[in-house]
Design an enzyme around this catalytic site. Structure first.
Site, short mmCIF file in Angstrom:
data_model
loop_
_atom_site.label_atom_id
_atom_site.label_comp_id
_atom_site.label_asym_id
_atom_site.label_seq_id
_atom_site.Cartn_x
_atom_site.Cartn_y
_atom_site.Cartn_z
N SER A 138 0.85 -1.19 0.00
CA SER A 138 0.00 0.00 0.00
C SER A 138 0.89 1.24 0.00
CB SER A 138 -0.88 0.01 1.25
OG SER A 138 -1.52 1.27 1.38
N TYR A 151 -2.04 -1.09 10.36
CA TYR A 151 -2.07 -1.35 8.91
C TYR A 151 -0.82 -0.77 8.24
CZ TYR A 151 -3.89 -1.27 4.08
OH TYR A 151 -4.06 -1.44 2.73
P1 NAD Z 1 -11.26 -6.30 0.14
O1 NAD Z 1 -11.64 -6.01 1.54
O2 NAD Z 1 -12.28 -6.26 -0.92
O3 NAD Z 1 -10.49 -7.69 0.05
C1 NAD Z 1 -9.63 -8.17 1.06
C2 NAD Z 1 -9.45 -9.66 0.89
O4 NAD Z 1 -8.59 -10.15 1.95
C3 NAD Z 1 -10.77 -10.44 1.00
O5 NAD Z 1 -10.80 -11.50 0.07
C4 NAD Z 1 -10.73 -10.99 2.42
O6 NAD Z 1 -11.48 -12.19 2.57
C5 NAD Z 1 -9.22 -11.25 2.58
N1 NAD Z 1 -8.87 -11.35 4.00
C6 NAD Z 1 -9.07 -10.44 4.97
N2 NAD Z 1 -8.71 -10.95 6.18
C7 NAD Z 1 -8.29 -12.22 5.94
C8 NAD Z 1 -7.81 -13.28 6.76
N3 NAD Z 1 -7.72 -13.15 8.09
N4 NAD Z 1 -7.48 -14.45 6.18
C9 NAD Z 1 -7.60 -14.60 4.83
N5 NAD Z 1 -8.05 -13.65 4.00
C10 NAD Z 1 -8.39 -12.48 4.56
O7 NAD Z 1 -10.11 -5.22 -0.17
P2 NAD Z 1 -9.16 -5.03 -1.43
O8 NAD Z 1 -9.06 -3.58 -1.65
O9 NAD Z 1 -9.52 -5.92 -2.56
O10 NAD Z 1 -7.77 -5.50 -0.79
C11 NAD Z 1 -6.81 -6.28 -1.48
C12 NAD Z 1 -5.43 -5.81 -1.05
O11 NAD Z 1 -5.23 -4.46 -1.50
C13 NAD Z 1 -5.22 -5.78 0.46
O12 NAD Z 1 -3.96 -6.30 0.78
C14 NAD Z 1 -5.28 -4.30 0.79
O13 NAD Z 1 -4.57 -3.98 1.96
C15 NAD Z 1 -4.65 -3.71 -0.45
N6 NAD Z 1 -4.94 -2.29 -0.65
C16 NAD Z 1 -6.23 -1.86 -0.79
C17 NAD Z 1 -6.48 -0.51 -0.95
C18 NAD Z 1 -7.88 0.03 -1.09
O14 NAD Z 1 -8.07 1.27 -1.01
N7 NAD Z 1 -8.88 -0.79 -1.32
C19 NAD Z 1 -5.40 0.40 -0.96
C20 NAD Z 1 -4.09 -0.08 -0.84
C21 NAD Z 1 -3.88 -1.43 -0.68
#
Ligand code: NAD
Length: 251
Positions: A138, A151
């Site tokens: 991130s 985080y």
């Molecule tokens: P999301 O919440 O839609 O997806 C998160 C995924 O992680 C889900 O499939 C969830 O089931 C899984 N997860 C969460 N806790 C878990 C656990 N204990 N065990 C197994 N799986 C688990 O969010 P997203 O935006 O698709 O996130 C994907 C990645 O992108 C993450 O690593 C997030 O930190 C990163 N990210 C997201 C953003 C944003 O703004 N959405 C920004 C920067 C980075």
């Protein structure tokens, strides 16, 4: 880019970015192994993609499950070439608002799971011609945003791990890189609006105006960068982090 005959493991496959990633990998010829805590979500993905996807439900923070996932990919699809450490969780709060449980889960899911799964994958890849690992870090791991201590710390450590592992395993033809998105329009971002009592549509429009490229990222825009890092087109790139932010500065 073409991932014909490649086998990938994807974590966080049910999330906003993960769903799009799985769809793209499969449409470009890959076979995909997914995992999750919830067996019924795993079964739904198997139904959708038939024999191109196999799911193994379990806890990615457990060493045995990480090893089992790699064995599963090898047994089911004959190898493992790509690993996407994409699962993430986002506890919110400053130091005084962060409980031990919030801290532990942030590190376990965002960092330790990526370490354990990478370790298991590298063990296979190093004696099978190499491979590629892409971590979803991130921008907040590079430039921490406010009041997300656990985080930001976990993502910062994931970035350091990417650089360190990338260097260590280059001689084994294993490339390890990370993407660093800023805001992406997924359930994770929307949960933040809910947490602050904001109307999601309005909050999203306001956020669009803060991004020099004009809009908050759609999952596909992050997935395209992830697929570049996974593909032959980035064959000389390793141990790096790619900021995919639309030029939005955190500071
Ligand atoms: P999301 O919440 O839609 O997806 C998160 C995924 O992680 C889900 O499939 C969830 O089931 C899984 N997860 C969460 N806790 C878990 C656990 N204990 N065990 C197994 N799986 C688990 O969010 P997203 O935006 O698709 O996130 C994907 C990645 O992108 C993450 O690593 C997030 O930190 C990163 N990210 C997201 C953003 C944003 O703004 N959405 C920004 C920067 C980075």
């Amino acid at each position: 880019m073409g991932f014909n005959s490649k086998v990938a493991i994807v974590t966080g496959a049910t999330g906003g970015i993960g769903q799009q990633l799985v769809a793209q990998l499969i449409s470009q010829g890959a076979k995909v192994v997914v995992t999750g805590r919830d067996a019924s979500s795993c079964a739904l993905l198997e139904e959708r993609y038939g024999d191109r996807l196999s799911a193994l439900a379990g806890d990615i923070t457990a060493t045995e499950h990480c090893q089992a996932l790699v064995e599963h990919a090898v047994q089911r699809f004959g190898g493992l070439h790509l690993l996407f450490n994409n699962a993430g969780t986002i506890p919110r709060g400053t130091a005084i608002e962060t409980s031990d449980e919030m801290w532990d889960s942030a590190l376990a899911v965002n960092l330790t799971a990526a370490f354990k799964l990478s370790r298991a994958a590298i063990e296979h890849m190093r004696s099978n011609g190499g491979g590629t690992i892409v971590n979803t870090a991130s921008a907040w791991g590079l430039y921490p945003g406010p009041a997300h201590l656990a985080y930001c710390t976990a993502k910062g450590a994931l970035i350091a791990m990417t650089r360190s592992m990338g260097r260590d395993h280059a001689t084994q033809q294993i490339r390890i890189n990370a993407v660093c998105p800023n805001e992406v329009d997924t359930p994770m971002l929307r949960s933040g609006f809910e947490y602050r009592g904001l109307d999601a549509k309005k909050a999203l429009r306001e956020l669009d105006n803060t991004v020099p490229l004009g809009h908050v990222a759609q999952p596909q825009e992050i997935v395209d960068a992830m697929l570049f890092l996974a593909s032959e087109q980035s064959r000389y790139v390793t141990g790096t982090v790619l900021e995919v932010t639309g030029a939005k500065a955190v500071y």
